[in-house]
Design an enzyme around this catalytic site. Structure first.
Site, PDB file in Angstrom:
ATOM      1  N   GLY A 123      13.209  21.843  33.050  1.00 33.37           N
ATOM      2  CA  GLY A 123      12.596  22.932  32.296  1.00 33.37           C
ATOM      3  C   GLY A 123      13.048  22.991  30.856  1.00 33.37           C
ATOM      4  O   GLY A 123      12.301  23.443  29.980  1.00 33.37           O
ATOM      5  N   CYS A 170      -2.002  25.871  45.036  1.00 33.28           N
ATOM      6  CA  CYS A 170      -2.125  27.160  44.359  1.00 33.28           C
ATOM      7  C   CYS A 170      -3.344  27.935  44.834  1.00 33.28           C
ATOM      8  O   CYS A 170      -3.349  29.152  44.840  1.00 33.28           O
ATOM      9  CB  CYS A 170      -2.176  26.952  42.861  1.00 33.28           C
ATOM     10  SG  CYS A 170      -3.392  25.726  42.401  1.00 33.28           S
ATOM     11  N   GLY A 212      11.913  15.138  32.529  1.00 32.48           N
ATOM     12  CA  GLY A 212      13.086  16.001  32.389  1.00 32.48           C
ATOM     13  C   GLY A 212      12.870  17.321  33.080  1.00 32.48           C
ATOM     14  O   GLY A 212      11.892  17.505  33.812  1.00 32.48           O
ATOM     15  N   GLY A 264      10.764  21.069  28.838  1.00 28.82           N
ATOM     16  CA  GLY A 264       9.513  21.833  28.726  1.00 28.82           C
ATOM     17  C   GLY A 264       9.652  22.932  27.676  1.00 28.82           C
ATOM     18  O   GLY A 264       8.744  23.175  26.875  1.00 28.82           O
ATOM     19  N   LYS A 275       5.098  16.512  29.909  1.00 27.15           N
ATOM     20  CA  LYS A 275       6.373  16.696  30.619  1.00 27.15           C
ATOM     21  C   LYS A 275       6.031  16.982  32.076  1.00 27.15           C
ATOM     22  O   LYS A 275       5.689  18.114  32.444  1.00 27.15           O
ATOM     23  CB  LYS A 275       7.126  17.872  29.992  1.00 27.15           C
ATOM     24  CG  LYS A 275       8.635  17.820  30.095  1.00 27.15           C
ATOM     25  CD  LYS A 275       9.202  17.834  31.489  1.00 27.15           C
ATOM     26  CE  LYS A 275       9.205  19.195  32.130  1.00 27.15           C
ATOM     27  NZ  LYS A 275       9.599  19.139  33.565  1.00 27.15           N
TER      28      LYS A 275
HETATM   29  P1  NAD Z   1       7.595  25.674  37.927  1.00 32.85           P
HETATM   30  O1  NAD Z   1       7.072  26.766  37.097  1.00 32.85           O
HETATM   31  O2  NAD Z   1       8.952  25.774  38.484  1.00 32.85           O
HETATM   32  O3  NAD Z   1       7.599  24.310  37.096  1.00 32.85           O
HETATM   33  C1  NAD Z   1       6.430  23.793  36.490  1.00 32.85           C
HETATM   34  C2  NAD Z   1       6.811  22.962  35.285  1.00 32.85           C
HETATM   35  O4  NAD Z   1       7.386  23.802  34.289  1.00 32.85           O
HETATM   36  C3  NAD Z   1       7.848  21.873  35.572  1.00 32.85           C
HETATM   37  O5  NAD Z   1       7.489  20.714  34.846  1.00 32.85           O
HETATM   38  C4  NAD Z   1       9.125  22.481  35.018  1.00 32.85           C
HETATM   39  O6  NAD Z   1      10.087  21.541  34.614  1.00 32.85           O
HETATM   40  C5  NAD Z   1       8.597  23.234  33.805  1.00 32.85           C
HETATM   41  N1  NAD Z   1       9.460  24.318  33.316  1.00 32.85           N
HETATM   42  C6  NAD Z   1      10.384  25.039  34.009  1.00 32.85           C
HETATM   43  N2  NAD Z   1      10.957  25.956  33.186  1.00 32.85           N
HETATM   44  C7  NAD Z   1      10.369  25.824  31.967  1.00 32.85           C
HETATM   45  C8  NAD Z   1      10.509  26.507  30.721  1.00 32.85           C
HETATM   46  N3  NAD Z   1      11.374  27.516  30.565  1.00 32.85           N
HETATM   47  N4  NAD Z   1       9.728  26.130  29.696  1.00 32.85           N
HETATM   48  C9  NAD Z   1       8.821  25.127  29.851  1.00 32.85           C
HETATM   49  N5  NAD Z   1       8.657  24.436  30.994  1.00 32.85           N
HETATM   50  C10 NAD Z   1       9.414  24.778  32.056  1.00 32.85           C
HETATM   51  O7  NAD Z   1       6.512  25.454  39.071  1.00 32.85           O
HETATM   52  P2  NAD Z   1       6.567  24.419  40.282  1.00 32.85           P
HETATM   53  O8  NAD Z   1       7.554  24.913  41.291  1.00 32.85           O
HETATM   54  O9  NAD Z   1       6.687  23.024  39.777  1.00 32.85           O
HETATM   55  O10 NAD Z   1       5.086  24.551  40.871  1.00 32.85           O
HETATM   56  C11 NAD Z   1       4.736  25.508  41.819  1.00 32.85           C
HETATM   57  C12 NAD Z   1       3.945  26.633  41.195  1.00 32.85           C
HETATM   58  O11 NAD Z   1       2.844  26.117  40.478  1.00 32.85           O
HETATM   59  C13 NAD Z   1       3.357  27.571  42.210  1.00 32.85           C
HETATM   60  O12 NAD Z   1       3.556  28.907  41.808  1.00 32.85           O
HETATM   61  C14 NAD Z   1       1.882  27.259  42.185  1.00 32.85           C
HETATM   62  O13 NAD Z   1       1.036  28.285  42.577  1.00 32.85           O
HETATM   63  C15 NAD Z   1       1.672  26.858  40.785  1.00 32.85           C
HETATM   64  N6  NAD Z   1       0.483  26.019  40.672  1.00 32.85           N
HETATM   65  C16 NAD Z   1      -0.627  26.496  40.023  1.00 32.85           C
HETATM   66  C17 NAD Z   1      -1.768  25.729  39.934  1.00 32.85           C
HETATM   67  C18 NAD Z   1      -3.005  26.224  39.230  1.00 32.85           C
HETATM   68  O14 NAD Z   1      -3.821  25.416  38.836  1.00 32.85           O
HETATM   69  N7  NAD Z   1      -3.190  27.498  39.047  1.00 32.85           N
HETATM   70  C19 NAD Z   1      -1.780  24.468  40.469  1.00 32.85           C
HETATM   71  C20 NAD Z   1      -0.658  24.018  41.132  1.00 32.85           C
HETATM   72  C21 NAD Z   1       0.479  24.797  41.203  1.00 32.85           C
END
Ligand code: NAD
Length: 474
Positions: free
Chosen positions: A203, A281, A201, A206, A170
């Site tokens: 969250g 990140c 799609g 997800g 996803k």
């Molecule tokens: P996000 O958490 O908003 O979304 C990430 C993914 O999770 C998306 O696909 C989203 O649709 C899904 N999602 C949202 N709610 C969900 C739920 N309740 N259950 C399951 N899936 C759900 O993050 P973002 O805004 O896309 O990305 C930015 C964040 O990612 C920043 O905090 C960044 O630091 C982090 N990040 C971490 C790494 C790492 O390797 N540590 C790498 C890149 C980004």
């Protein structure tokens, strides 16, 4: 680069059971340029059943077969490299130079590394009278963000498939299009039906994957908030969970760095803070410097900042593209305001849009001096081109500043004496440290401690996450 009207389930392009779509916006123009289906819980269920159905056969393929198919997948993706770069640049705003090199190039390097290491993996070992067998975990739900969309996908899909797991992917709703290119490549490569499924799609899709009783493991990259929620939901079915979350990494300049080395170190620090418009990140968002060098560092950083031309990602001269979305731009502007209100000294930048860039989600690269560890801008992940410079009196204080956040993902340390830098790096509570600018290694384990998450990606450590062990006592 095109609208997609179907999900990739069981080796076929399948319409969603619902009629909702997700609009994909180009952050440089603010215009919608594509749509993708918004998968329903029913679509997720179909994808999980396909992955479950494919598992018995895929999990028992030989290493040679999996290596051969991953090689074909890599070749099929390599043929799409320019399309991947332009697509990712259009959906999340990375300048084309970054898009080619990292957004398209890095996923290929990661996949290539698994093609290289898989054949030599012993999936069995003998311990005393036991035969220990390493088996694939099962059906993996891979949930990914938008900032390095295909790279983050590949960090999960490549080791999962190499291990013999099947996958329901996803991708981020903000940048899902490279996942569709991956599905096209999987079809061309002849990956068996059901081994890789792509459901686009929001969250809620997800969450449906996370809650599904037939999914054995969730591998997630994204925000801490979503990571916490995933942990809670996955606990109901006791799934294995790996979480790659946020960061607030410290780049520590030790006091023996001076002269021309200091200029180069500050330039590198800015590069690692601002790369991908700071939407990384592992970004080194806190530069931790000796108090005696604070003013010199600020002036070096301000002049280095002049080379960060901000503008159209398609222009080869652009170093900073727009942020991914309107809400993300607002968030970064809010942090810039907060920094000023809390008493940090803004050396360059500001919350106004850069000159001539009223359209598009652009922000000015911003540098704050006189930042203290208690300030919000020193504690929270901003995810934009905002650098905080903090000063220390002695090395113990430098260490306590470096370790003083809820995160622990990355970091840097610089010294004229490498041994000294390594000794300092050992004391940093973080998943990886770049010592004196050491280069990125796709085989080295990547991941966080504290609230940056748990689990490791890349190389052999990344593969191990997708394997369970079974002991046969003989
Ligand atoms: P996000 O958490 O908003 O979304 C990430 C993914 O999770 C998306 O696909 C989203 O649709 C899904 N999602 C949202 N709610 C969900 C739920 N309740 N259950 C399951 N899936 C759900 O993050 P973002 O805004 O896309 O990305 C930015 C964040 O990612 C920043 O905090 C960044 O630091 C982090 N990040 C971490 C790494 C790492 O390797 N540590 C790498 C890149 C980004």
């Amino acid at each position: 680069m095109r609208t997609r009207d179907a999900l990739y389930i069981d080796g076929r392009w399948t319409p969603s059971s619902g009629d909702r779509t997700v609009k994909i916006v180009n952050p440089a123009t603010e215009a919608v340029f594509a749509t993708v289906p918004e998968a329903t819980a029913e679509d997720v269920d179909r994808a999980v059943r396909a992955a479950r159905g494919a598992f018995p056969q895929w999990s028992t393929t030989t290493v040679d077969t999996r290596t051969e198919l991953l090689t074909r997948l890599r070749d099929a993706l390599a043929g799409r490299q320019e399309e991947i770069a332009t697509t990712v640049s259009a959906e999340m705003g990375a300048p084309m130079t970054v898009a080619r090199q990292v957004q398209a190039g890095l996923p290929l390097a990661v996949l290539g590394s698994y093609v290289g290491l898989l054949p030599s993996q012993p999936f069995e070992e003998t311990i005393g009278n036991s035969l220990v067998i390493r088996e694939p975990v099962g059906v993996v739900g891979a949930i990914t963000p938008w900032n390095y969309p295909l790279h983050q996908i590949m960090c999960k899909v490549a080791p999962a498939l190499a291990a013999g797991c099947t996958v329901v992917l996803k991708p981020s709703e903000l940048a899902p299009l490279s996942a569709f290119l991956l599905a096209d490549a999987a079809a061309d490569a002849g990956l068996p039906a059901g081994v890789l499924n792509v459901v686009s799609g929001t969250g809620s899709a997800g969450e449906a994957i996370t809650a599904h009783p037939d999914v054995d493991m969730i591998s997630f990259t994204g925000s801490v908030r979503t990571g916490r929620r995933i942990g809670e939901v996955a606990a109901a079915t006791v799934k294995r969970v790996t979480l790659e979350l946020g960061g607030k990494s410290a780049n520590v300049i030790l006091s023996d760095v001076d002269g021309d080395q200091l200029r180069r170190v500050v330039e590198s620090g800015l590069y690692y803070a601002f790369f991908n418009s700071g939407q990384t990140c592992t970004a080194w968002t806190r530069m931790v410097v000796p108090a005696a060098l604070h003013e010199e560092v600020l002036s070096l950083a301000a002049s280095a900042c002049e080379s960060y031309s901000t503008g159209d990602p398609r222009d080869e001269a652009t170093r900073l593209g727009p942020l991914v979305s309107g809400p993300q731009r607002e968030r970064v502007r809010r942090y810039i305001r907060t920094g000023i209100e809390e008493g940090a000294r803004m050396v360059v930048g500001g919350k106004e849009p850069p000159d001539g860039l009223a359209r598009g989600f652009y922000v000015r690269p911003t540098i704050f001096g006189d930042v203290t560890s208690s300030m919000t801008v020193a504690q929270e992940e901003i995810f934009g081109p905002v650098l905080c410079v903090l000063s220390y009196a002695d090395e113990e204080e430098a260490l306590s500043i470096a370790n003083d956040t809820i995160y622990g993902l990355s970091g840097g340390v610089w010294s004229a004496d490498t041994e000294h830098a390594v000794a300092f790096a050992r004391r940093m509570r973080t998943g990886q440290v770049t010592v004196n600018g050491g280069k990125y290694n796709v085989q080295a384990p990547f991941g966080g401690v504290k609230q940056s998450g748990h689990g490791r990606e890349l190389g052999l450590y990344g593969l191990a996450e997708y394997l369970d062990t079974k002991s046969l006592q003989l």
